[in-house]
Design a protein around this motif. Sequence first.
Motif, mmCIF file in Angstrom:
data_model
loop_
_atom_site.group_PDB
_atom_site.id
_atom_site.type_symbol
_atom_site.label_atom_id
_atom_site.label_comp_id
_atom_site.label_asym_id
_atom_site.label_seq_id
_atom_site.Cartn_x
_atom_site.Cartn_y
_atom_site.Cartn_z
ATOM 1 N N PRO A 191 2.621 4.412 -66.649
ATOM 2 C CA PRO A 191 2.149 3.034 -66.799
ATOM 3 C C PRO A 191 3.285 2.010 -66.660
ATOM 4 N N LYS A 192 2.901 0.806 -66.317
ATOM 5 C CA LYS A 192 3.879 -0.292 -66.268
ATOM 6 C C LYS A 192 4.260 -0.652 -67.707
ATOM 7 N N GLY A 193 5.486 -1.105 -67.904
ATOM 8 C CA GLY A 193 5.929 -1.448 -69.258
ATOM 9 C C GLY A 193 6.251 -0.212 -70.063
ATOM 10 N N CYS A 194 5.733 -0.138 -71.289
ATOM 11 C CA CYS A 194 5.978 1.014 -72.160
ATOM 12 C C CYS A 194 5.065 2.168 -71.761
ATOM 13 N N ASP B 171 0.561 -7.427 -75.749
ATOM 14 C CA ASP B 171 0.561 -7.787 -74.320
ATOM 15 C C ASP B 171 1.888 -7.466 -73.645
ATOM 16 N N ILE B 172 3.002 -7.725 -74.350
ATOM 17 C CA ILE B 172 4.324 -7.486 -73.765
ATOM 18 C C ILE B 172 4.545 -6.002 -73.444
ATOM 19 N N CYS B 173 3.886 -5.111 -74.217
ATOM 20 C CA CYS B 173 4.059 -3.655 -74.022
ATOM 21 C C CYS B 173 3.575 -3.216 -72.639
ATOM 22 N N ARG B 174 2.559 -3.927 -72.127
ATOM 23 C CA ARG B 174 1.979 -3.547 -70.826
ATOM 24 C C ARG B 174 2.775 -4.106 -69.653
ATOM 25 N N GLU B 175 3.743 -4.965 -69.946
ATOM 26 C CA GLU B 175 4.507 -5.621 -68.877
ATOM 27 C C GLU B 175 5.986 -5.243 -68.871
ATOM 28 N N CYS C 12 10.828 0.169 -78.901
ATOM 29 C CA CYS C 12 9.510 -0.398 -79.226
ATOM 30 C C CYS C 12 9.644 -1.912 -79.397
ATOM 31 N N HIS C 13 8.705 -2.681 -78.825
ATOM 32 C CA HIS C 13 8.733 -4.141 -78.915
ATOM 33 C C HIS C 13 8.427 -4.643 -80.321
ATOM 34 N N LEU C 14 7.897 -3.783 -81.192
ATOM 35 C CA LEU C 14 7.628 -4.201 -82.574
ATOM 36 C C LEU C 14 8.911 -4.564 -83.321
ATOM 37 N N TYR C 15 10.065 -4.061 -82.801
ATOM 38 C CA TYR C 15 11.327 -4.250 -83.504
ATOM 39 C C TYR C 15 12.291 -5.164 -82.732
ATOM 40 N N ASP C 16 11.743 -5.938 -81.779
ATOM 41 C CA ASP C 16 12.578 -6.889 -81.038
ATOM 42 C C ASP C 16 12.953 -8.065 -81.942
#
Length: 331
Positions: free
Chosen positions: A293-296, A307-311, A327-331
Amino acid sequence: MNNNDVLLKVENLKMYFPITRGIVIQRTVGYVKAVDDISFFIRKGETFGLVGESGCGKSTTGRAILQLYRPTAGKVYFNKDGEMVDLTKMKGRDLQLMRRRMQIIFQDPYASLNPRMTVGAIVGEPLDIHKIASRKERTEKVKEILRLVGLNPYVINRYPHEFSGGQRQRIGIARALAINPEFIVCDEPISALDVSIQAQVINLLEDLQGKLGLTYLFIAHDLAVVRHISTRVAVMYLGKLVEIADRDELYEHPLHPYTEALLSAAPIPDPVIEEKRQRIILQGDVPTPINPPKGCNFSTRCPKVMDICREVEPELKEVAPGHFVACHLYD
């Protein structure tokens, strides 16, 4: 971190297998991205656990480190007497000499031993290849190694089919130890064995590590075994590392949603805790490594997807001392 403490360092390792079409003229139409840009290090004397579900690239990582598969890209540095040398640039005699420092224990004790060779020939083969001992010395050395792994030295003239699975795996371990390596890739060494034998093999590996000062990359499915034997643990999903942490830190404070789901699937031998625990059931199937998949990579199954996870692909970064997560949860 002192570089001298590090035995092995992997930087941006990729292992892509080409997909070809055509009979006469073959053309590449795509790639299986088995290992996709991973980085980690292993300290001297530690056991680095690598976990993840089937097909995520664990075994391919181990073989690419040993150069059994030549990596598509990336570097693998090995500490040779205080100097970090790049294994990916080595070939021929230089690589053969480095292979004396690295060995592998294979997953299947039934398929990894040649049925036409005696135990003495199997365990002694590395000594012949590296021209380490004379014929007489070789026999004594083989007997000594068999004793070390808990086998009777007088079995050297017997064949693999005369042994049980656990005994065969001990022969495989003896073969790996024959040339006194510093680093061993344990590629799911107990998954093909009976549960009653698994503990014996794990205890043997721990004893050998203490006696011989070995460093292990321990690849496994069984999270309880990995927690027992490992110093640090890395979690892999679809060719990527999603989390790396010290053993207890990872099991008690998992940060990545995939790690949480993986740990929730492992049974705990305490009925009170087990009853209160909540299982995380992931929806859907693992995407194909041919077209991730794109992103993560985990975005298609993640219960906390944004949304950011898919990009945007998350970067593996340190969020607490020694605890890395992608993981974007920890940005």
